[in-house]
Design a protein around this motif. Sequence first.
Motif, PDB file in Angstrom:
ATOM      1  N   TYR A 137       0.945  -1.302   0.209  1.00  0.00           N
ATOM      2  CA  TYR A 137       0.062   0.107  -0.059  1.00  0.00           C
ATOM      3  C   TYR A 137       0.846   1.337   0.098  1.00  0.00           C
ATOM      4  N   ARG A 138       0.298   2.481  -0.395  1.00  0.00           N
ATOM      5  CA  ARG A 138       1.164   3.542  -0.264  1.00  0.00           C
ATOM      6  C   ARG A 138       1.327   4.089   0.990  1.00  0.00           C
ATOM      7  N   PHE A 139       2.840   4.536   1.156  1.00  0.00           N
ATOM      8  CA  PHE A 139       3.136   5.002   2.577  1.00  0.00           C
ATOM      9  C   PHE A 139       4.285   6.050   2.190  1.00  0.00           C
ATOM     10  N   ALA A 140       4.507   6.739   3.407  1.00  0.00           N
ATOM     11  CA  ALA A 140       5.672   7.829   3.472  1.00  0.00           C
ATOM     12  C   ALA A 140       6.884   7.088   3.437  1.00  0.00           C
ATOM     13  N   PRO A 141       7.832   7.493   2.648  1.00  0.00           N
ATOM     14  CA  PRO A 141       9.109   6.857   2.801  1.00  0.00           C
ATOM     15  C   PRO A 141       9.740   6.924   3.936  1.00  0.00           C
ATOM     16  N   GLU A 142       9.497   8.094   4.852  1.00  0.00           N
ATOM     17  CA  GLU A 142       9.952   8.285   6.047  1.00  0.00           C
ATOM     18  C   GLU A 142       9.558   7.180   7.085  1.00  0.00           C
ATOM     19  N   ASP A 143       8.763   6.358   6.725  1.00  0.00           N
ATOM     20  CA  ASP A 143       8.342   5.340   7.640  1.00  0.00           C
ATOM     21  C   ASP A 143       9.060   4.158   7.747  1.00  0.00           C
ATOM     22  N   ASN A 144      10.009   3.950   6.736  1.00  0.00           N
ATOM     23  CA  ASN A 144      10.881   2.987   6.896  1.00  0.00           C
ATOM     24  C   ASN A 144      12.004   3.461   6.190  1.00  0.00           C
ATOM     25  N   LEU A 145      13.139   2.569   5.796  1.00  0.00           N
ATOM     26  CA  LEU A 145      14.101   2.937   5.394  1.00  0.00           C
ATOM     27  C   LEU A 145      14.059   3.289   3.795  1.00  0.00           C
TER      28      LEU A 145
END
Length: 517
Positions: free
Chosen positions: A362-370
């Motif tokens: 699903y779509r997510f903000a890149p700052e939520d993992n590496l």
Amino acid sequence: MLLPLFFVGVYLTHITLLRLPYYWDEAGYYIPAAYDFFRTGSLIPSTTLSNAHPPLPSIYLAFWWKLGGMVPSVTRTAMCLIAALALLACYRIALVLTGRVDVAATTAILTALYPVWFAQSTLAHADVFAAAATLWALSFVFQGGFRQYVTAAVLFSIAALCKETAIAVPLSLLLFELAVSLKTRSIRATSNPLTLRLKALLLIVPALPLALWYVYHSHKTGFVFGNPEYLRYNATATLTPMRVLLALGHRILHITVYMNLFVPVLCMFAAMILPALPEESGPLRPRVPFDAQAKIYAIISTNLLLFSVLGGALLTRYLLPLYPLMVLLCVNTWRRRVRYWPALALLTAVAFFAGFRLNPPYRFAPEDNLAYADVIRLHQQAIGRIVRQYPNATVLTAWPATDELSKPELGYVRRPVAVIKIEDFSPPEIQRATQITDSYSVALAFSTKYDPPNLPFSLGPKSEALDARFFGFHHDLTPIAIAEELDGRVVWEGERHGQWAAVLHFDRPQLAALPER
């Protein structure tokens, strides 16, 4: 005694990330604000629009820059210390509520491994500061004594002066205390009404320094809550009922299933089917006290509602103080009801570790993992190519690359590069760029959002239209499509785990500026 151990653990697990230049909101606000304070001593930033965020993060970073230099490695090491303090607070909360070192250690370790927490641990966001102070305050609140509440009031005040939205936690506890008093029909019916009144008063105290900050900010800028555009994006434009309901749905998912959090939560619900196990000494293994559980639920509910109403972007770092509380409830439930509960902790650790690099469906903000590190390295490569091959070019690009190219203090360039800004790389913005072709000779295009081509959990065109309407979703054109629209060619392209960046060149005559005599 544990703080050095926690710090070393955070530092070593993030050591490959410490020299990365600044990313996204770091580059857009927090680093410029701290840099302005570092250079001028002003609490109000001048090189970026003031968002009315309180100044403690800027003061903290400027202190470490004074000692070690204004470089990303110093900033990120300083953030490791804040992350270690926050994890130590997680450990203390679990120890206070359960009395078990094994539960406390497991809670702290799993919190540190949760992808959102792990990614934020070296990023210079105010949310990390606020989470650390908030969690320490809660560790004293859960002890319950009057002196502990005084200490908590001081720590909540520090949290509010790190990030204004941290005030939600003491206010949620205040509402909880008032609800308890109403349940007993009268404050005088409680066993200790004076203590209840003083607790309520202490929970209001953190609002006072925050109010004084806003008075100062209004005096200096004429705006109480930041510049009008910031206020519109994060507050007034978010009050549509449909938008609030959609945001609340997202927030509930963020605290229950997001980034593999569903693994410990499902294990917790499965464990609740089982009976409680006895301790070796005879009595049943204890649960987190009901009073503490009620406070945790009040804190979680208030924050979910608040950040469904406020905040233009659905950033999960706003919920940082909530994740350790969820992990603690999961861990203690396993320990209470499952004989081999460390196996569930290990399963959760593996799921969290996988979330570092395996992007969810699903779509997510890149700052939520590496993924954020992939974005930074792609931008470094693209900007390096532009600086080497087209040192005098004017570059068409979008934020945050506009700042990365024009502000050397962010760590991407040694001297400013001229830029022309567009909002993103969607078809309407690229069409707009066709009208200003004589002004630029190079373009830096990149994925402004993680947008995988196949989404197993897509809810269809209607859901996508709602995301576009309320949460700024859009599709970026591919580098080749951008080059065709702007009559250029792709001279470099890179891709990392679904993120991409590209350098485009345009063979157009450029005006040469003559040096002044």
